[in-house]
Design an enzyme around this catalytic site. Structure first.
Site, PDB file in Angstrom:
ATOM      1  N   LEU A   6       1.014  -1.279  -0.185  1.00 29.36           N
ATOM      2  CA  LEU A   6       0.030   0.143  -0.093  1.00 29.36           C
ATOM      3  C   LEU A   6       0.780   1.183  -0.001  1.00 29.36           C
ATOM      4  O   LEU A   6       1.695   1.391   0.883  1.00 29.36           O
ATOM      5  CB  LEU A   6      -0.839   0.105   1.167  1.00 29.36           C
ATOM      6  CG  LEU A   6      -1.856  -1.463   1.414  1.00 29.36           C
ATOM      7  CD1 LEU A   6      -2.822  -1.059   2.698  1.00 29.36           C
ATOM      8  CD2 LEU A   6      -2.547  -1.548   0.210  1.00 29.36           C
ATOM      9  N   ARG A  13       1.035  13.754   6.990  1.00 27.95           N
ATOM     10  CA  ARG A  13       1.834  14.291   8.010  1.00 27.95           C
ATOM     11  C   ARG A  13       3.246  14.615   7.924  1.00 27.95           C
ATOM     12  O   ARG A  13       4.067  14.999   8.610  1.00 27.95           O
ATOM     13  CB  ARG A  13       1.392  12.966   9.306  1.00 27.95           C
ATOM     14  CG  ARG A  13       0.048  13.066   9.750  1.00 27.95           C
ATOM     15  CD  ARG A  13      -0.150  12.009  10.576  1.00 27.95           C
ATOM     16  NE  ARG A  13      -0.618  10.730   9.805  1.00 27.95           N
ATOM     17  CZ  ARG A  13      -0.790   9.668   9.914  1.00 27.95           C
ATOM     18  NH1 ARG A  13      -1.016   9.192  11.223  1.00 27.95           N
ATOM     19  NH2 ARG A  13      -1.234   8.585   9.142  1.00 27.95           N
ATOM     20  N   GLU A 151      -9.070   1.469  15.271  1.00 26.68           N
ATOM     21  CA  GLU A 151      -8.010   2.715  15.050  1.00 26.68           C
ATOM     22  C   GLU A 151      -7.787   3.596  16.015  1.00 26.68           C
ATOM     23  O   GLU A 151      -8.859   4.019  16.806  1.00 26.68           O
ATOM     24  CB  GLU A 151      -8.668   3.207  13.747  1.00 26.68           C
ATOM     25  CG  GLU A 151      -8.358   2.676  12.705  1.00 26.68           C
ATOM     26  CD  GLU A 151      -7.085   2.007  12.416  1.00 26.68           C
ATOM     27  OE1 GLU A 151      -5.948   2.831  12.353  1.00 26.68           O
ATOM     28  OE2 GLU A 151      -6.704   0.665  12.273  1.00 26.68           O
ATOM     29  N   ASN A 166      -1.645  -2.833  15.781  1.00 26.76           N
ATOM     30  CA  ASN A 166      -1.360  -3.448  14.491  1.00 26.76           C
ATOM     31  C   ASN A 166      -0.182  -2.842  13.642  1.00 26.76           C
ATOM     32  O   ASN A 166      -0.049  -1.661  13.518  1.00 26.76           O
ATOM     33  CB  ASN A 166      -2.761  -3.075  13.707  1.00 26.76           C
ATOM     34  CG  ASN A 166      -2.609  -3.489  12.062  1.00 26.76           C
ATOM     35  OD1 ASN A 166      -2.073  -4.269  11.759  1.00 26.76           O
ATOM     36  ND2 ASN A 166      -3.641  -2.799  11.381  1.00 26.76           N
ATOM     37  N   ASN A 382      40.844  23.358 -18.948  1.00 26.40           N
ATOM     38  CA  ASN A 382      40.049  22.248 -19.482  1.00 26.40           C
ATOM     39  C   ASN A 382      38.621  23.013 -20.171  1.00 26.40           C
ATOM     40  O   ASN A 382      38.088  22.482 -21.088  1.00 26.40           O
ATOM     41  CB  ASN A 382      39.518  21.251 -18.774  1.00 26.40           C
ATOM     42  CG  ASN A 382      38.662  21.591 -17.680  1.00 26.40           C
ATOM     43  OD1 ASN A 382      39.027  22.626 -17.050  1.00 26.40           O
ATOM     44  ND2 ASN A 382      37.602  20.789 -17.242  1.00 26.40           N
ATOM     45  N   ALA A 419      58.606  25.111 -14.075  1.00 32.77           N
ATOM     46  CA  ALA A 419      57.568  25.771 -12.876  1.00 32.77           C
ATOM     47  C   ALA A 419      57.220  27.232 -13.767  1.00 32.77           C
ATOM     48  O   ALA A 419      57.794  27.708 -14.270  1.00 32.77           O
ATOM     49  CB  ALA A 419      58.296  26.118 -11.476  1.00 32.77           C
ATOM     50  N   ARG A 436      56.965  30.610 -20.176  1.00 33.04           N
ATOM     51  CA  ARG A 436      56.812  31.783 -19.375  1.00 33.04           C
ATOM     52  C   ARG A 436      57.763  32.990 -19.595  1.00 33.04           C
ATOM     53  O   ARG A 436      58.694  32.808 -20.490  1.00 33.04           O
ATOM     54  CB  ARG A 436      57.338  31.513 -17.880  1.00 33.04           C
ATOM     55  CG  ARG A 436      58.679  31.166 -17.628  1.00 33.04           C
ATOM     56  CD  ARG A 436      58.771  30.636 -16.193  1.00 33.04           C
ATOM     57  NE  ARG A 436      60.316  30.581 -16.028  1.00 33.04           N
ATOM     58  CZ  ARG A 436      60.717  29.366 -15.389  1.00 33.04           C
ATOM     59  NH1 ARG A 436      60.019  28.510 -14.911  1.00 33.04           N
ATOM     60  NH2 ARG A 436      62.033  29.199 -15.418  1.00 33.04           N
TER      61      ARG A 436
HETATM   62  C1  UD1 Z   1      -2.575   1.992   9.423  1.00 32.96           C
HETATM   63  C2  UD1 Z   1      -3.657   1.182  10.037  1.00 32.96           C
HETATM   64  C3  UD1 Z   1      -3.170   0.947  11.544  1.00 32.96           C
HETATM   65  C4  UD1 Z   1      -1.800   0.505  11.791  1.00 32.96           C
HETATM   66  C5  UD1 Z   1      -0.725   1.255  10.904  1.00 32.96           C
HETATM   67  C6  UD1 Z   1       0.656   0.605  11.045  1.00 32.96           C
HETATM   68  C7  UD1 Z   1      -5.417   1.368   8.705  1.00 32.96           C
HETATM   69  C8  UD1 Z   1      -6.884   1.778   8.739  1.00 32.96           C
HETATM   70  N1  UD1 Z   1      -4.769   1.503   9.975  1.00 32.96           N
HETATM   71  O1  UD1 Z   1      -2.639   3.115  10.149  1.00 32.96           O
HETATM   72  O2  UD1 Z   1      -4.257  -0.123  12.143  1.00 32.96           O
HETATM   73  O3  UD1 Z   1      -1.533   0.403  13.142  1.00 32.96           O
HETATM   74  O4  UD1 Z   1      -1.228   1.557   9.638  1.00 32.96           O
HETATM   75  O5  UD1 Z   1       1.447   1.455  10.349  1.00 32.96           O
HETATM   76  O6  UD1 Z   1      -5.112   0.429   8.034  1.00 32.96           O
HETATM   77  N2  UD1 Z   1      -2.785   3.875   1.792  1.00 32.96           N
HETATM   78  C9  UD1 Z   1      -3.205   3.839   0.492  1.00 32.96           C
HETATM   79  N3  UD1 Z   1      -4.724   4.003   0.295  1.00 32.96           N
HETATM   80  C10 UD1 Z   1      -5.318   4.769   1.088  1.00 32.96           C
HETATM   81  C11 UD1 Z   1      -4.972   4.844   2.708  1.00 32.96           C
HETATM   82  C12 UD1 Z   1      -3.684   4.612   2.754  1.00 32.96           C
HETATM   83  O7  UD1 Z   1      -2.777   3.089  -0.056  1.00 32.96           O
HETATM   84  O8  UD1 Z   1      -6.530   5.018   0.701  1.00 32.96           O
HETATM   85  C13 UD1 Z   1      -1.414   3.557   2.350  1.00 32.96           C
HETATM   86  C14 UD1 Z   1      -0.614   4.581   2.712  1.00 32.96           C
HETATM   87  O9  UD1 Z   1       0.018   5.285   1.369  1.00 32.96           O
HETATM   88  C15 UD1 Z   1       0.346   3.752   3.475  1.00 32.96           C
HETATM   89  C16 UD1 Z   1      -0.507   2.776   4.324  1.00 32.96           C
HETATM   90  O10 UD1 Z   1      -1.591   2.636   3.304  1.00 32.96           O
HETATM   91  O11 UD1 Z   1       1.482   3.554   3.005  1.00 32.96           O
HETATM   92  C17 UD1 Z   1      -1.112   3.182   5.604  1.00 32.96           C
HETATM   93  O12 UD1 Z   1      -1.779   4.079   5.669  1.00 32.96           O
HETATM   94  P1  UD1 Z   1      -1.709   5.336   6.691  1.00 32.96           P
HETATM   95  O13 UD1 Z   1      -2.728   6.296   6.464  1.00 32.96           O
HETATM   96  O14 UD1 Z   1      -0.303   5.483   7.265  1.00 32.96           O
HETATM   97  O15 UD1 Z   1      -2.290   4.505   8.026  1.00 32.96           O
HETATM   98  P2  UD1 Z   1      -2.023   4.576   9.450  1.00 32.96           P
HETATM   99  O16 UD1 Z   1      -2.892   5.695  10.019  1.00 32.96           O
HETATM  100  O17 UD1 Z   1      -0.610   4.606   9.768  1.00 32.96           O
HETATM  101 CA    CA Z   2       1.155   4.724   8.432  1.00 33.37          CA
END
Ligand code: UD1
Ligand code: CA
Length: 452
Positions: A6, A13, A151, A166, A382, A419, A436
């Site tokens: 993902l 942030r 969450e 998680n 150069n 030189a 020179r």
């Molecule tokens: C997520 C988990 C949380 C876990 C944490 C661990 C969920 C809802 N929560 O939270 O339980 O403790 O990771 O690090 O899954 N992303 C997408 N598409 C989206 C949203 C997110 O691809 O629509 C990707 C982000 O780019 C990222 C990853 O998913 O790489 C996690 O997303 P992020 O928003 O960072 O989730 P957390 O709030 O960290």
């Molecule tokens: Ca994250």
């Protein structure tokens, strides 16, 4: 085993123009760490979900397989976008987050082994965090069996106290995963489709859910902010330093030594403080590197000594000494036993065996032979303001102090340059070249000046 990663989130942030997964830790983009760990755990295929900054991510990973998530509606929605790509898949799929770059292939292997051993519908990797803020909390029924994930933003004050979180690393039975994803709703504080909800859905359907606790929580840290980015970078550097020290490299002060993930260093090399070894740098055995050295994508032989130097994309053979205050720029090859002293810059040049460049030289676009001795302040000229030209210097040439070699020009073997010469014509073998103005002494000149 196949993998879904993902990486579509905005990374809000991070407050960055760059997509979060392209930020580097330990000298490598986060996403690269995740792909590499998946491969080393035996994954046969990695599908990366992208959205924000997709073009840039694609450019950085030209060989990866991508799925677009046009709108970031949550981690569950992100996985669902890959449904088509997995329609013929059977068996298990790992799901990883592109912003969790510290785990090793071994950790993933252990997770998938547990998943297979218990014949689970889903297995989630959990960790006991000293500070669980921001993570989803693991709720266990009677504190034993996995029940669900809540969450951070949806947790009650009581649930927020739970330190088991998680990690965002999972194994799923692929068919059951995609079937359950259809049932996930966005009925929560963020209005998102949460992937972790799949676990409770599979459990309600009678599937077995395993929650395996990671031994080392540090491997599972997720990166959401630049503060966490710096923490992850530090962990990777500590890990790299420890690995090198255990393999026989001396690191005088690990706290001020920054060695990227892919760097190689040979046995009995000593690294002094404030040294940065970056990118694909390779260093041989018995070298003394630092203090204050930065090497980027360098290939360095054995018995090399370097201090106070910045060198990038160049090759240095055995027994070379250089520094303090040296800049070696790309496309430079330094042969064995060359001595490079103080305040020397070399770029796009070849320097032959045993040649000495002891102080204050600029050598650019130059092929210099072996056994030369170049005097203080001698330089290659150069560039004529429009084009760059090469300078050729044979073997055993003596270049006198403060000379200018105006390219294109050739100085043949065994030649001498007086030189202060400005050399604009080729110098044949064995010749002495003087370029020179002749000195004139005016007798009693100062007496006359005082009288006037
Ligand atoms: C997520 C988990 C949380 C876990 C944490 C661990 C969920 C809802 N929560 O939270 O339980 O403790 O990771 O690090 O899954 N992303 C997408 N598409 C989206 C949203 C997110 O691809 O629509 C990707 C982000 O780019 C990222 C990853 O998913 O790489 C996690 O997303 P992020 O928003 O960072 O989730 P957390 O709030 O960290
Ligand atoms: Ca994250």
């Amino acid at each position: 085993m196949e993998t879904i990663i993902l990486a579509a989130g905005k990374g809000t942030r991070m407050k960055s123009k760059l997509p979060k997964v392209l930020h580097k830790v330990g000298g490598k983009p986060m996403l690269q760490h995740v792909i590499d760990a998946a491969k080393s755990a035996g994954s046969k295929r990695e599908v990366v979900i992208i959205g924000s900054g997709a073009e840039l991510v694609k450019q950085t990973f030209p060989d990866a397989e991508f799925v677009m998530q046009e709108e970031q509606l949550g981690t569950g929605h992100a996985v669902l976008c890959a449904k088509e790509k997995f329609k013929d898949s059977t068996g298990n799929v790992m799901i990883l987050c592109g912003d969790t770059p510290l785990f090793t292939g071994e950790l993933l292997k252990n997770l998938s082994n547990a998943h297979e051993k218990f014949n689970a519908a889903a297995t989630v990797l959990t960790a006991i965090m000293p500070d669980p803020k921001g993570y989803g909390r693991i709720i266990r029924a009677d504190n034993v069996d996995f029940e669900k994930i809540v969450e951070d933003k949806d947790a009650t004050p009581e649930q927020k106290k739970i330190r088991e979180v998680n990690t965002g690393i999972y194994c799923f039975d692929v068919k059951r995963l995609f079937a359950a994803l259809e049932k996930v709703t966005n009925d929560n504080s963020q209005g998102e489709y949460y992937l972790p909800d799949v676990l409770a859905i599979l459990r309600a359907d009678g599937g077995r859910i395993c929650a395996v606790v990671a031994e080392d929580y540090k491997q599972t840290l997720g990166i959401n902010s630049r503060i966490q980015l710096a923490e992850a970078d530090k962990i990777l550097h500590q890990r790299k330093n420890a690995e090198l020290m255990l393999s026989g490299v001396t690191i005088i002060d690990p706290a001020t030594t920054y060695i990227d993930f892919e760097v190689e260093v040979g046995q009995d090399t000593i690294i002094y403080p404030n040294t940065y070894l970056e990118g694909k740098t390779k260093i041989g055995e018995d070298c003394v590197i630092g203090p204050n050295v930065r090497f980027t994508d360098m290939t360095v032989g054995n018995n090399v000594t370097a201090q106070f130097a910045y060198c990038h994309e160049a090759e240095i053979a055995d027994g070379v000494t250089f520094g303090p205050y040296v800049h070696i720029r790309p496309n430079t090859k330094i042969s064995g036993k060359v001595k490079i002293g103080n305040f020397v810059e070399i770029k796009n040049s070849n320097i032959g065996e045993g040649t000495k460049l002891p102080h204050l030289q600029y050598i650019g676009d130059c092929d210099m032979g072996a056994g030369c001795n170049v005097g203080c302040g001698a330089i290659t000229v150069n560039y004529d303001g429009k084009k760059k030209f090469r300078t050729k210097v044979g073997d055993n040439v003596f270049v006198g102090c403060n000379s200018n070699l105006v390219a294109p020009v050739t100085v043949e073997d065994d030649a001498y340059i007086a030189a202060g010469s400005t050399i604009t014509q080729d110098v044949p073998k064995n010749n002495l070249a003087i370029g020179r103005a002749r000195q004139v002494n005016k007798s009693s000149w100062n007496d006359r000046r005082i009288k006037d």
